[in-house]
Design an enzyme around this catalytic site. Structure first.
Site, PDB file in Angstrom:
ATOM      1  N   TYR A 115      -2.274  -9.637  16.191  1.00 22.34           N
ATOM      2  CA  TYR A 115      -1.186  -9.223  17.081  1.00 22.34           C
ATOM      3  C   TYR A 115      -1.102 -10.149  18.292  1.00 22.34           C
ATOM      4  CZ  TYR A 115      -1.762  -5.253  14.044  1.00 22.34           C
ATOM      5  OH  TYR A 115      -1.872  -4.490  12.910  1.00 22.34           O
TER       6      TYR A 115
ATOM      7  N   SER B  14      -5.754  -3.629  14.786  1.00 22.99           N
ATOM      8  CA  SER B  14      -5.118  -2.970  15.934  1.00 22.99           C
ATOM      9  C   SER B  14      -6.110  -2.503  16.999  1.00 22.99           C
ATOM     10  CB  SER B  14      -4.289  -1.784  15.435  1.00 22.99           C
ATOM     11  OG  SER B  14      -5.097  -0.876  14.712  1.00 22.99           O
TER      12      SER B  14
ATOM     13  N   LYS C 255     -11.547  -7.519   6.522  1.00 19.64           N
ATOM     14  CA  LYS C 255     -10.894  -6.691   7.537  1.00 19.64           C
ATOM     15  C   LYS C 255     -11.762  -5.492   7.884  1.00 19.64           C
ATOM     16  CE  LYS C 255      -6.947  -3.688   8.016  1.00 19.64           C
ATOM     17  NZ  LYS C 255      -5.968  -2.930   7.293  1.00 19.64           N
TER      18      LYS C 255
ATOM     19  N   GLU D 133     -16.777  -7.376  -4.206  1.00 12.87           N
ATOM     20  CA  GLU D 133     -15.337  -7.090  -4.117  1.00 12.87           C
ATOM     21  C   GLU D 133     -14.519  -8.386  -4.153  1.00 12.87           C
ATOM     22  OE1 GLU D 133     -13.381  -4.604  -4.157  1.00 12.87           O
ATOM     23  OE2 GLU D 133     -14.457  -2.779  -3.603  1.00 12.87           O
TER      24      GLU D 133
ATOM     25  N   CYS E  66       0.875  -1.171   0.000  1.00 12.35           N
ATOM     26  CA  CYS E  66       0.000   0.000   0.000  1.00 12.35           C
ATOM     27  C   CYS E  66       0.913   1.222   0.000  1.00 12.35           C
ATOM     28  CB  CYS E  66      -0.921   0.018   1.212  1.00 12.35           C
ATOM     29  SG  CYS E  66      -2.180   1.324   1.117  1.00 12.35           S
TER      30      CYS E  66
ATOM     31  N   LYS F  12     -12.173  -4.702   2.593  1.00 12.74           N
ATOM     32  CA  LYS F  12     -11.585  -3.902   3.666  1.00 12.74           C
ATOM     33  C   LYS F  12     -12.484  -2.692   3.895  1.00 12.74           C
ATOM     34  CE  LYS F  12      -7.421  -1.255   4.767  1.00 12.74           C
ATOM     35  NZ  LYS F  12      -6.004  -1.071   4.446  1.00 12.74           N
TER      36      LYS F  12
ATOM     37  N   CYS G  78       0.135   4.181   1.782  1.00 10.55           N
ATOM     38  CA  CYS G  78      -0.135   5.176   2.830  1.00 10.55           C
ATOM     39  C   CYS G  78       1.016   5.359   3.823  1.00 10.55           C
ATOM     40  CB  CYS G  78      -1.429   4.853   3.562  1.00 10.55           C
ATOM     41  SG  CYS G  78      -1.441   3.260   4.377  1.00 10.55           S
TER      42      CYS G  78
ATOM     43  N   ARG H 144      -2.422   3.172  12.801  1.00  4.59           N
ATOM     44  CA  ARG H 144      -1.948   4.391  12.134  1.00  4.59           C
ATOM     45  C   ARG H 144      -0.920   5.109  12.995  1.00  4.59           C
ATOM     46  NH1 ARG H 144      -7.676   6.057   9.150  1.00  4.59           N
ATOM     47  NH2 ARG H 144      -7.769   4.136   7.932  1.00  4.59           N
TER      48      ARG H 144
HETATM   49  C1  PBG Z   1      -2.786  -0.004   5.015  1.00  2.49           C
HETATM   50  C2  PBG Z   1      -3.155  -0.850   6.183  1.00  2.49           C
HETATM   51  C3  PBG Z   1      -3.863  -0.455   7.329  1.00  2.49           C
HETATM   52  C4  PBG Z   1      -3.945  -1.581   8.142  1.00  2.49           C
HETATM   53  C5  PBG Z   1      -3.289  -2.627   7.490  1.00  2.49           C
HETATM   54  N1  PBG Z   1      -2.824  -2.152   6.265  1.00  2.49           N
HETATM   55  C6  PBG Z   1      -4.359   0.887   7.735  1.00  2.49           C
HETATM   56  C7  PBG Z   1      -5.419   1.554   6.982  1.00  2.49           C
HETATM   57  O1  PBG Z   1      -5.990   1.038   6.023  1.00  2.49           O
HETATM   58  O2  PBG Z   1      -5.692   2.689   7.357  1.00  2.49           O
HETATM   59  C8  PBG Z   1      -4.619  -1.627   9.482  1.00  2.49           C
HETATM   60  C9  PBG Z   1      -4.282  -2.784  10.340  1.00  2.49           C
HETATM   61  C10 PBG Z   1      -4.667  -2.625  11.766  1.00  2.49           C
HETATM   62  O3  PBG Z   1      -5.417  -1.718  12.168  1.00  2.49           O
HETATM   63  O4  PBG Z   1      -4.224  -3.476  12.556  1.00  2.49           O
HETATM   64  N2  PBG Z   1      -1.416  -0.073   4.703  1.00  2.49           N
END
Ligand code: PBG
Length: 347
Positions: free
Chosen positions: A333, A294, A268, A253, A135, A215, A137, A225
């Protein structure tokens, strides 16, 4: 056929008969319960996420994710060995780059943080499955999952098709470093096809794709984040991540990603989306992964710290529920601590 209860006493006024249908018979002893258990957790179900950062001897605990760390590359061989020793087959890597720019250049740099991490893990534990998150970001200065284009009137958009080209480059770069599986998480249309095509053209047809297929635009990603230092600097992700209100759209999707060549599909987050996991499991025959994200981890840890819940009981119950809903694989985790508990229980 279900045996009928004698109902005669209801009419005759005789003393009630004892029940003949007694589900409790099979709950009487631990061995009986184990024998009829429908869902069991195993360390082989888990993928453990790792956050990798530049620097030396760094092991910085993530405040909102107690027990999870940003690790420098030198820490990874020990970590990979610990994960493999627990019977966990795979890790997924998230990189925190040194510099962020508009196109996230470090994401496809030969000596980028994830590329270094993949090589270090593969050198230490070659059999451990290494998955990389694909990704933009974490790597872009604006924190968005793609190329950002300004529109008239101060608006902006994430340019889908311009982003696909970069994602292909990132995937190839991760494959060249030795990744076994790439995991596109940006919810761009066509990302699986673009990555499959780029990998095949570069001679990496053996590298699999785990697609973050369904997602959602979730508030549960907050702690991640912080961990990956990747919040969007303006706007949000609702133009590409899914609306939590939609279930049928998730099946569309997933169907698209399977058609484009996804080897594994992911839902997710996990806990607020057990219905989606179940529906995807019913409809598709590829392996289904679920990401126990998370925020889900942080909630359990925070409540446990306050003494409000029993961490072990709650954790095992939640992960069992994710598996019972239909997930074959759980990104979590909790992987290491649960694998340790499962191991302790065996002896
Ligand atoms: C994007 C990504 C995210 C997560 C995994 N890959 C963050 C998002 O989409 O904002 C979140 C995973 C988590 O919250 O444990 N690279």
């Amino acid at each position: 056929m279900i045996e009928k209860q004698p109902l005669s006493h209801l009419r005759t006024g005789h003393a009630p008969t004892f029940p003949t249908l007694r589900p409790r018979r099979l709950r009487r002893t631990p061995a009986l319960r184990r024998m009829v258990r429908e869902t069991t957790l195993s360390p082989a179900d888990f993928i453990f996420p790792l956050f990798v950062t530049h620097g030396h001897k760094r092991r910085r605990e993530i405040p909102s994710m107690p027990g999870q760390y940003q690790l420098s590359v030198d820490q990874l061989s020990g970590e990979a060995e610990a994960v493999a020793r627990l019977g966990i087959p795979a890790v997924i890597l998230f990189g925190i780059p040194r510099v962020k720019d508009t196109i996230g250049s470090e994401n496809f740099a030969e000596d980028g943080i994830v590329q270094q991490a993949v090589r270090a893990i593969k050198a230490a534990v070659p059999e451990l499955v290494v998955i990389t998150d694909v990704c933009m970001c974490e790597y872009t200065d604006h924190g968005h999952c793609g190329i950002v284009r300004e529109l008239p009137g101060g608006h902006f958009e994430v340019d889908n098709d311009a982003t696909l080209e970069i994602l292909g480059r990132v995937a190839v770069s991760h494959a060249e470093a030795g990744a076994d599986i790439v995991a596109p998480s940006g919810m761009m249309d066509g990302m699986v096809a673009a990555i499959r095509h780029a990998l095949d053209a570069a001679g990496h047809s053996h590298v699999a794709i785990l697609s973050y297929a369904a997602k959602y635009a979730s508030a549960f990603y907050g702690p991640f984040r912080d961990a990956a230092q990747s919040p969007p600097q303006f706007g949000d992700r609702r133009s590409h991540q899914m609306d939590p209100a939609n279930a049928r759209e998730a099946l569309r999707e997933v169907a698209i990603d399977v058609a484009e060549g996804a080897d594994i599909v992911m839902v997710k987050p996990a806990l607020a989306y057990l219905d989606i996991i179940h529906a995807v499991r019913e409809r598709f025959d590829v392996p289904v992964a679920a990401y126990n994200v998370s925020g889900e981890y942080a909630m359990v840890k925070a409540a446990a710290r306050n003494g409000w819940i029993d961490a072990r009981g709650v954790t095992l119950e939640l992960l069992t529920a994710i598996k019972r809903a239909g997930a074959d694989i759980i990104l979590t985790y909790f992987a290491k601590e649960v694998a340790q508990w499962l191991r302790d229980n065996e002896c």
